[in-house]
Design a protein around this motif. Sequence first.
Motif, mmCIF file in Angstrom:
data_model
loop_
_atom_site.group_PDB
_atom_site.id
_atom_site.type_symbol
_atom_site.label_atom_id
_atom_site.label_comp_id
_atom_site.label_asym_id
_atom_site.label_seq_id
_atom_site.Cartn_x
_atom_site.Cartn_y
_atom_site.Cartn_z
ATOM 1 N N ASP A 110 -4.874 -3.934 9.225
ATOM 2 C CA ASP A 110 -4.706 -2.511 8.938
ATOM 3 C C ASP A 110 -3.231 -2.307 8.625
ATOM 4 O O ASP A 110 -2.367 -2.859 9.316
ATOM 5 C CB ASP A 110 -5.099 -1.664 10.157
ATOM 6 C CG ASP A 110 -6.607 -1.595 10.323
ATOM 7 O OD1 ASP A 110 -7.336 -2.099 9.441
ATOM 8 O OD2 ASP A 110 -7.051 -1.050 11.341
ATOM 9 N N VAL A 123 -3.981 1.857 5.248
ATOM 10 C CA VAL A 123 -5.162 1.138 4.755
ATOM 11 C C VAL A 123 -5.920 0.584 5.954
ATOM 12 O O VAL A 123 -5.326 -0.046 6.836
ATOM 13 C CB VAL A 123 -4.772 -0.035 3.818
ATOM 14 C CG1 VAL A 123 -6.002 -0.816 3.393
ATOM 15 C CG2 VAL A 123 -4.043 0.475 2.579
ATOM 16 N N ARG A 148 -7.127 4.728 -1.379
ATOM 17 C CA ARG A 148 -6.624 3.373 -1.093
ATOM 18 C C ARG A 148 -5.937 2.905 -2.365
ATOM 19 O O ARG A 148 -6.560 2.442 -3.304
ATOM 20 C CB ARG A 148 -7.802 2.494 -0.681
ATOM 21 C CG ARG A 148 -7.424 1.156 -0.108
ATOM 22 C CD ARG A 148 -7.077 0.194 -1.220
ATOM 23 N NE ARG A 148 -7.706 -1.068 -1.065
ATOM 24 C CZ ARG A 148 -7.710 -2.001 -2.005
ATOM 25 N NH1 ARG A 148 -7.120 -1.789 -3.188
ATOM 26 N NH2 ARG A 148 -8.308 -3.136 -1.809
ATOM 27 N N ALA A 151 -2.616 0.769 -4.012
ATOM 28 C CA ALA A 151 -1.692 -0.319 -3.703
ATOM 29 C C ALA A 151 -1.204 -0.927 -5.008
ATOM 30 O O ALA A 151 -1.873 -0.829 -6.040
ATOM 31 C CB ALA A 151 -2.392 -1.389 -2.865
ATOM 32 N N ASN A 194 -14.135 1.693 -0.799
ATOM 33 C CA ASN A 194 -13.516 2.729 0.030
ATOM 34 C C ASN A 194 -14.636 3.609 0.585
ATOM 35 O O ASN A 194 -15.202 4.447 -0.115
ATOM 36 C CB ASN A 194 -12.516 3.543 -0.795
ATOM 37 C CG ASN A 194 -11.754 4.529 0.081
ATOM 38 O OD1 ASN A 194 -12.158 4.812 1.210
ATOM 39 N ND2 ASN A 194 -10.666 5.058 -0.440
ATOM 40 N N PRO A 230 0.823 -1.215 0.000
ATOM 41 C CA PRO A 230 0.000 0.000 0.000
ATOM 42 C C PRO A 230 0.855 1.261 0.000
ATOM 43 O O PRO A 230 1.967 1.269 0.524
ATOM 44 C CB PRO A 230 -0.780 -0.124 1.314
ATOM 45 C CG PRO A 230 0.128 -0.886 2.222
ATOM 46 C CD PRO A 230 0.934 -1.814 1.343
ATOM 47 N N SER A 255 -11.317 1.832 4.466
ATOM 48 C CA SER A 255 -10.841 2.342 3.163
ATOM 49 C C SER A 255 -10.702 1.220 2.126
ATOM 50 O O SER A 255 -10.282 1.475 0.997
ATOM 51 C CB SER A 255 -9.508 3.090 3.325
ATOM 52 O OG SER A 255 -8.440 2.190 3.520
ATOM 53 N N GLY A 263 -9.523 -2.343 3.019
ATOM 54 C CA GLY A 263 -8.453 -3.299 3.351
ATOM 55 C C GLY A 263 -8.762 -4.687 2.814
ATOM 56 O O GLY A 263 -9.927 -5.087 2.735
#
Length: 287
Positions: free
Chosen positions: A197, A141, A224, A226, A217, A137, A145, A147
């Motif tokens: 998280d 996160v 968010r 990644a 999100n 990420p 949002s 995860g």
Amino acid sequence: MKPAAAVTHADVAAYAGDGVVCLRQVFAPEWIELLRAGFARVLAEPTEARAEHGRRAGERFFHDANTWARVPEFRRFALESPAASIAARLMGATRLNFYGDHVFAKEPNSPQSVTPWHHDYPYLRVTGEQVCSVWVPLQRVTAESGGMRFARGSHRWGKVYRPVRFTTGEEFGTEEFADSVPAIDADPARYPVVSFDLEPGDCTVHHGRTLHAAGGNRTASLPRRAVSFRYAGDDARYAEHRHQPQFTRFATGLKPGEPLGGSHYPLVLDTEGPRGRVLQAEADAGT
Ligand SMILES: O=C(O)CCC(=O)C(=O)O
């Protein structure tokens, strides 16, 4: 290449048992800055494989894949950051090829933009036990949002489930794969789920058969974003599926059953043969 924090025996055992492990502070801030620069480049100039998976007007769930050939920041991260040695150590691989990157952005106020339950194998052109994704990420996160959630131990269920479309959740590849992904959320006692998280510098690593999903999100201001870096180890072999997603439709020059290699899948680590700089040079030369 060495991770900022070492990968422990407990991490290796968690990866083997659960099919996923969370590693804390394994990437120094410079690596995350590099990814942010690469991410900005992808958003500004996405590839033809990009897709928008937002489920409702006003939402944004952007995805792009195999961008590293034209995004030097991702190329450098994939080949030189600790990600490769993390993947090799967790999988027990002595040789490691980079398989490709996958870019995901769920912007704030995108609550419906969920990632459906799926695993990576039916989308990837590779088979073998040693296939994993290092999901990195770019910011904090949380569950709110979007995860990632993982079905613990699902890499050991011995099945490859039908792939699903991220835009609609519909499955495809029905002639090739017999089974639908089980209804993980309907039976928490039967299908335990783990989630984490994350802070910048952390990552999760999941096996190619570990089922995973993520919420939309639901935050008002926390993006968010990644990038998944996918790696394949000793036993990985090139494979093809009848239903190729758009992002895997390029010529590799490989035949099913062959080991990965060449410029699409560069060798990044070989603990038994010529390695390091030589392999890096080959990747740079596109051999
Ligand atoms: O980031 C996401 O929501 C999906 C990620 C994913 O499916 C993967 O990295 O394999």
